[in-house]
Structures are given as structure tokens and as C-alpha cells.
Scaffold this motif. Structure first.
Motif, PDB file in Angstrom:
ATOM      1  N   GLY A  93       0.805  -1.217   0.000  1.00  0.00           N
ATOM      2  CA  GLY A  93       0.000   0.000   0.000  1.00  0.00           C
ATOM      3  C   GLY A  93       0.833   1.259   0.000  1.00  0.00           C
ATOM      4  N   ASN A 115      -3.818  -0.815  -1.214  1.00  0.00           N
ATOM      5  CA  ASN A 115      -4.541   0.455  -1.078  1.00  0.00           C
ATOM      6  C   ASN A 115      -3.642   1.644  -1.395  1.00  0.00           C
ATOM      7  N   ASP A 116      -4.265   2.764  -1.733  1.00  0.00           N
ATOM      8  CA  ASP A 116      -3.576   4.040  -1.987  1.00  0.00           C
ATOM      9  C   ASP A 116      -2.509   3.897  -3.070  1.00  0.00           C
ATOM     10  N   VAL A 135      -7.754  -5.767  -0.290  1.00  0.00           N
ATOM     11  CA  VAL A 135      -7.905  -4.346   0.040  1.00  0.00           C
ATOM     12  C   VAL A 135      -7.371  -3.536  -1.134  1.00  0.00           C
ATOM     13  N   LEU A 136      -8.300  -2.854  -1.836  1.00  0.00           N
ATOM     14  CA  LEU A 136      -7.946  -2.010  -2.991  1.00  0.00           C
ATOM     15  C   LEU A 136      -8.555  -0.616  -2.839  1.00  0.00           C
ATOM     16  N   SER A 137      -8.749  -0.175  -1.640  1.00  0.00           N
ATOM     17  CA  SER A 137      -9.358   1.141  -1.415  1.00  0.00           C
ATOM     18  C   SER A 137      -8.434   2.265  -1.868  1.00  0.00           C
ATOM     19  N   ARG A 138      -9.056   3.386  -2.236  1.00  0.00           N
ATOM     20  CA  ARG A 138      -8.366   4.584  -2.719  1.00  0.00           C
ATOM     21  C   ARG A 138      -7.497   4.283  -3.958  1.00  0.00           C
ATOM     22  N   ASN A 139      -8.133   3.634  -4.898  1.00  0.00           N
ATOM     23  CA  ASN A 139      -7.574   3.414  -6.235  1.00  0.00           C
ATOM     24  C   ASN A 139      -8.639   3.841  -7.257  1.00  0.00           C
ATOM     25  N   SER A 158     -12.408  -4.697   0.422  1.00  0.00           N
ATOM     26  CA  SER A 158     -12.476  -3.256   0.682  1.00  0.00           C
ATOM     27  C   SER A 158     -12.180  -2.513  -0.613  1.00  0.00           C
ATOM     28  N   CYS A 162     -13.169   4.579  -4.193  1.00  0.00           N
ATOM     29  CA  CYS A 162     -12.840   4.309  -5.593  1.00  0.00           C
ATOM     30  C   CYS A 162     -13.845   5.052  -6.479  1.00  0.00           C
TER      31      CYS A 162
END
Length: 453
Positions: A93, A115-116, A135-139, A158, A162
Motif C-alpha cells: 500500500g 490500497n492508496d 484491500v484495494l481502497s483509494r484506487n 475493501s 474508488c
């Protein structure tokens, strides 16, 4: 440019055998090159967070790695990681990754945290059959697609912050899913296919674009749901709609919009109990007032009974005195008669005398003091203004009995005549007497009439 040497690692670990090292923590060292780690073939856990790495080529030989963290580096790709097939946890991340193509060969991966970053699409997850956390949030991901169709063991997904507009049937194969986070996206409705996820415990779809209640009807089918968040949606801004959403929820939901439903229900119970306490207090006050009134009535009855008992005692004393007069053997009869004559003279003089000063100077017998206390119409001021206040107490009756026993004399008084005379005296005292300033100890009861029992 700062590179790491084998000597430095061995010195830090205080050993000369690189094969004996299985764990290294190399965070916060501003490293740009870690190619020397290829010498540590038995390394299983490696922490390289907060460095300046741009690629992972130096880790090709670390084939026994199971846990790897490269958080907050300058990675633009995951090149060099393909050979690490034993990895179970990968945390990359807060980098600058454009894609996730290199993870296709990591078949033993259980947790993938990316993430990020700057990843725009989800791909190459088909072979990761043991993956349970993604977890792949904020992509900048706009679609989920069919990339998750083979992840039957996935439990946590997560995709918050996005650009996802719809879920569709992308989660229909994720039958073991327990936690789904889709906050801060552009979702307008939850699909009916979400009903397949019967084991879902936590669902966060806050700050989306859900406007209609029909977009949340699938919630009623999620029997295991415990935590739901829809805050930030247009439907949650309306109180009526929010109440309708709560009606849709099953009893299993414990947390709604980050607030515990158990606490709110407890507060409702406490408020209900508080109202019940108020009604109980009012009822209790009424009952106490009724009991006090009953006690007052009983006291009146008891006072009447006391008066009747005194009358009977006086009659008995009259009879005894007559018998004593008849008997010549009693030596105290002459004294009794003389005392009665003197008392009659004193009573006549007090009844004819209207002057207040003469009444104040005149001394009261203990019998008259006790009668005044027993009288319900006598006020506190009249009682405590007498000369012998100290003698007026709860044990006055006992003192009277003691005085009788000490003198051995029997006093015969006509009860009816005494009552008439006492009423005249009290009427005169009430009309002419002035209220005396009492000490603080005796001010009790001056607010109204007092009933002495």
C-alpha cells in the motif's frame, strides 16, 4: 542512493550465518537497493516499509518469503515478486503502482493489500484460490467486473474511495464473504444478487448515491448482518426514509450508521423506566398523603379514647375518695378535704379575675399543664410561653404519677368543670396574649395548628 550490505545485516543480528536469519525488520532506513538479501535464502518475514525502493528485483532469490511489507516506498511496479510463490501476505500500500499484473503467480496468497495506489482495474486474481482478504481502497477503479468470480474463499473486500458505480453480479460467487466496504463511491442501489452473500456481517455503503428505499430492499435477506452503514446517502438524510430502512433491518443488526442499536434500545428502556418512576413517585406521594390523613384520624380517635380513659380514671378516683371519707381509719382524709377547699377558692378567684397580669403571675399546677398539652386546640406558642416550659415534656405523665406516689395524696377533680374553665382560659389567652419570640429549637409547628397526641 543507499544500499544495504550483508555485513550490516549480520552485525545487526549478531551472527555470521546468513542461513540462520528468518526475520528482518529494515523499515525507516531510506534504502534504495536491497539486492544483498538474495544471500538470506531462509528469510520468511521481511519488513521494508518507509524506504525509497523503486522495484523488488533484489528479492528474486528470497523464495521462502511468506510475509512481505513494502508500504510507503516509491514502487511503480511489482517486478521481481513473481518468483515469491510462497507469499501468504503482501502489503504494498501507499506506492505508485499502476497495475497488479505481477501477482498472478502468487497462488498461496491469502491477503493482498494494495490500497492508496494508482491501479485502475482488478485483474489476474483467478488463480488465487486461497485469497481471503483483498484491500484495494483509494484506487481509481470504476468497475469490479468478473475479476472476483473465482474467489470462493474471499471473506473481506475493501473498495472504498474508488469510482465504482455499480456492483452488479460481481459478488455472486463470494458465498463466504463476511465484510464488504464500498463507502465513498457512486453506487445508486444494492443489487438483488447481494442476497447470495448470506454470511455477510459488515456492510459499509456510506457516502454513495442511494436515493430510493428500493435500492436497499435486499438488506432484509441478509440474516447474518450485524453492522450496516448508509450514512452520507440521500436516503439517510431523510428521517422518514431512515426509519423505513431500520424497519427493513433484521433483529440481528447491532450497529446502524456507526451507532449501537443496543444502546439506543437501552436508552429507550431507561426513559420508559424514568417515566414509570415518575408515575410511581406521584402514586407514592398520594398514598403517603392518604396514610398521613388516616394516621391523623387515628390520632384523633386515640385522643378521644385517652380522654374517655381519663374520665374513667377520675370517676374511679371519686369513688375511692368517697370510700376514704367514709372510713375513719384513713389519716389523710382531713388533708384531702382541706386541699379541695383551697383549690376551689383558687379556681374561683382565677375565673373571676380578668386581668392578664394576674393570670401570668398565677402558678399552674402540673395537672393543668398536662391538660393543655393534651388539648388539640392549644397552640405551640401557648404551651412554650408558660413558666415551666422545662417541665413540659413527653414524660410529664410519668412525673405526675411520681408526684402522686411521693405525696401519697389523692386529688379529686371534677373533669367537666375543669374542661369548661380551661376553655374559658384558652379563649382569653388567644384574644389577649402576645406571641412570644421562641428560640430556634421551638419554632417547629408555628406554621399552623398542631395536634398533640
Amino acid at each position: 542512493m543507499k544500499s544495504l550490505s550483508v555485513e550490516q545485516v549480520l552485525k545487526e543480528k549478531k551472527t555470521n550465518d546468513p542461513d540462520s536469519i528468518k526475520e528482518l525488520n529494515l523499515g525507516h532506513k531510506a534504502l534504495t537497493d536491497v539486492s544483498c538479501l538474495s544471500k538470506f535464502k531462509n528469510l520468511e518475514k521481511l519488513d521494508l516499509r518507509f524506504n525509497n525502493l523503486t522495484d523488488l528485483q533484489g528479492l528474486k532469490s528470497c523464495v521462502n518469503l511468506k510475509w512481505l511489507s513494502v508500504v510507503e516506498n516509491k514502487l511503480q511496479s511489482l517486478n521481481g515478486i513473481e518468483a515469491l510463490t510462497n507469499l501468504t501476505v503482501l502489503n504494498a500500500g501507499k506506492n505508485k503502482l499502476k497495475s497488479m499484473n505481477e501477482i498472478a503467480s502468487l497462488t498461496n496468497l491469502g491477503a493482498l493489500i494494495l490500497n492508496d495506489n494508482e491501479i485502475s482495474s482488478i485483474c489476474n486474481l483467478d488463480l488465487l484460490k486461497d485469497l481471503n482478504s483483498l484491500v484495494l481502497s483509494r484506487n481509481p477503479i470504476s468497475e469490479i467486473g468478473d475479476s472476483l468470480s473465482k474467489l470462493k474463499n474471499i471473506k473481506k473486500i475493501s473498495l472504498s474511495n474508488c469510482r465504482i458505480k455499480a456492483i452488479g453480479s460481481s459478488l455472486k460467487s463470494c458465498s463466504n464473504l463476511k465484510e464488504l466496504r464500498l463507502a465513498h463511491n457512486e453506487i445508486k442501489a444494492l443489487p438483488t444478487e447481494l442476497a447470495v452473500n448470506k454470511r455477510l456481517l459488515t456492510l459499509d455503503v456510506g457516502n454513495n448515491m442511494i436515493t430510493k428505499l428500493s435500492g436497499l430492499e435486499v438488506l432484509s435477506t441478509l440474516s447474518c448482518l450485524r453492522n450496516l452503514n448508509i450514512r452520507g446517502n440521500p436516503i439517510s438524510d431523510n428521517d422518514k426514509s431512515a426509519k423505513k430502512v431500520r424497519k427493513l433491518l433484521l433483529p440481528s443488526v447491532n450497529v446502524f450508521n456507526a451507532q449501537s442499536l443496543e444502546k439506543s434500545s437501552r436508552n429507550e428502556k431507561h426513559s420508559r423506566f424514568d417515566t414509570d418512576d415518575e408515575t410511581f413517585d406521584t402514586h407514592h406521594n398520594k398514598t403517603t398523603e392518604e396514610e398521613q390523613s388516616k394516621e391523623g384520624r387515628k390520632s384523633k380517635k386515640s385522643s378521644k379514647r385517652n380522654k374517655s380513659e381519663e374520665e374513667e380514671e377520675v370517676k374511679n378516683e371519686d369513688q375511692k375518695s368517697k370510700k376514704k371519707k367514709k372510713s375513719k381509719s384513713n389519716p389523710n382524709v382531713y388533708q384531702v378535704e382541706t386541699e379541695h377547699k383551697e383549690e376551689d377558692k383558687q379556681k374561683k378567684t382565677t375565673s373571676n379575675n380578668n386581668d392578664d397580669a394576674a393570670e401570668k403571675k398565677q402558678k399552674k399546677t402540673p395537672k393543668e399543664e398536662l391538660d393543655a398539652i393534651d388539648d388539640a386546640e392549644t397552640s405551640f406558642a401557648d404551651i412554650f410561653s408558660r413558666d415551666n416550659v422545662s417541665k413540659v415534656s413527653g414524660d410529664g405523665i410519668e412525673k405526675r404519677k411520681n408526684s402522686k406516689q411521693e405525696t401519697g395524696l389523692v386529688r379529686v377533680i371534677d373533669n367537666q368543670d375543669n374542661k369548661k374553665r380551661q376553655k374559658k382560659k384558652t379563649e382569653k389567652n388567644q384574644s389577649k396574649s402576645v406571641v412570644i419570640d421562641l428560640p430556634m429549637e421551638l419554632e417547629i409547628g408555628l406554621g399552623g395548628e398542631s395536634k398533640w397526641e
